[in-house]
Design an enzyme around this catalytic site. Structure first.
Site, short mmCIF file in Angstrom:
data_model
loop_
_atom_site.label_atom_id
_atom_site.label_comp_id
_atom_site.label_asym_id
_atom_site.label_seq_id
_atom_site.Cartn_x
_atom_site.Cartn_y
_atom_site.Cartn_z
CG HIS A 66 6.45 35.51 -6.39
ND1 HIS A 66 5.95 35.93 -5.18
CD2 HIS A 66 6.09 34.20 -6.51
CE1 HIS A 66 5.31 34.94 -4.59
NE2 HIS A 66 5.39 33.86 -5.37
CG ASP A 67 7.47 41.88 -6.14
OD1 ASP A 67 8.69 41.72 -6.34
OD2 ASP A 67 6.77 42.70 -6.77
N GLY A 68 6.29 38.22 -3.45
CA GLY A 68 5.78 37.59 -2.23
C GLY A 68 6.90 37.00 -1.41
CG HIS A 69 9.16 33.67 -2.88
ND1 HIS A 69 8.80 33.58 -4.20
CD2 HIS A 69 8.77 32.51 -2.30
CE1 HIS A 69 8.25 32.41 -4.42
NE2 HIS A 69 8.21 31.74 -3.29
CE LYS A 75 0.38 31.98 -3.15
NZ LYS A 75 0.04 30.60 -3.61
CD GLN A 116 3.50 25.36 2.81
OE1 GLN A 116 3.66 24.62 1.85
NE2 GLN A 116 4.02 26.59 2.84
CB SER A 134 1.15 32.05 -7.17
OG SER A 134 1.46 30.68 -7.37
CB SER A 135 6.21 30.14 -8.30
OG SER A 135 6.94 30.75 -7.26
#
Length: 284
Positions: free
Chosen positions: A34-37, A149, A153, A185-186
């Site tokens: 998505h746009d985040g990636h 986000k 992690q 988010s996916s």
């Protein structure tokens, strides 16, 4: 754009780029882009000459009751988006390639991974740090980009990089949001329309907490009550945890926020079977 599936070919490709004095940036993903990636790719290309994306749905980081089998796999679409974003190479191994028969070595970061996601998802972070360590050794990057986000992690990977002396710069990428504030988010595709409408409560709660802190509130108990009250205003929202932690150690803060310290406000909220994570950084 190259698509590579074997460890030896990926290592050879990265080594040839290094010999040519190219700076390599890796963007590890599980696909379902998505746009985040894509913002991670953009950031990688600010720090490197060549962007390598890894697409691997990592079985080690899924628990027995989690959604490994149904995690979205959209490789052809992902490859098209990655190429358009400027990715030069996708490394897309199979589980058998990364974890062949007899595999028995794992990487564990202790204290940072004990609470929150680590407590709710036993073994999750061991799976994350193990695969990231392998991907660093296979793709040989100068820089690696991870989204803010997934804050715990990111903290665990930074600690692993420091403790194990990986010669890789960890670059954090800001959270990318939908127009109404929901963090991309996916897993957002699992939300039904009613859940999707109410999911904005996460970002709204963070904004309310930030405003309270900006207006002088420093008592952690009061801030957590403010957060919880607003989340509970969404009937479909079920909080897993709400916390304020030290940004580096990830240890919960119990009493007062102190000047010249950096904190994270963490939220994880369930809507039906979908868990949504969000956070914001507070620098005093």
């Amino acid at each position: 754009m190259k698509i590579i599936e074997t460890v030896s070919e990926m290592q050879h490709f990265s080594e040839s780029l290094r010999i040519a004095e190219k700076r390599l940036g890796v963007v590890p993903t599980m696909g379902a882009l998505h746009d985040g990636h894509l913002s991670l790719v953009k950031l990688a290309l600010k720090h490197a000459d060549v962007a390598i994306m890894t697409i691997f749905v990592n079985p080690l980081q899924f628990g027995p009751s989690e959604d490994f089998a149904k995690y979205p796999r959209t490789f052809e679409r992902d490859a098209m988006l990655a190429e358009k974003a400027g990715v030069s190479c996708i490394f897309a191994p199979t589980p058998e390639t990364l974890y062949p028969s007899g595999f028995q070595t794992h990487v564990t970061v202790d204290e940072i991974t004990q609470g929150f996601e680590g407590e709710l998802r036993p073994g999750h972070f061991r799976g994350v740090t193990t695969v990231v360590a392998k991907l660093f050794n296979i793709t040989k990057p100068h820089v690696a980009v991870f989204g803010e986000k997934d804050a715990q992690q990111l903290a665990a990977i930074r600690k692993m990089q420091k403790d194990l002396n990986f010669d890789v710069e960890i670059v954090p990428a800001p959270i990318v949001r939908e127009t109404d504030g929901l963090a991309k988010s996916s897993r957002n595709i699992y939300l039904n329309p009613a859940e999707r409408k109410q999911a904005v409560v996460l970002n709204e709660s963070l904004e309310i907490a930030k405003s309270a802190i900006q207006h002088g509130e420093r008592n952690v108990k009061t801030l957590l009550e403010v957060l919880n009250r607003h989340i509970q205003s969404a009937p479909l929202a079920e909080p897993d945890y709400i916390a304020i932690v030290d940004a580096e150690s990830f240890q919960p803060v119990q009493e007062e926020l102190l000047a010249e310290e950096t904190y994270l406000v963490l939220l994880t909220v369930r809507f039906g079977s979908t868990r949504l994570l969000d956070n914001c950084r507070i620098e005093l």
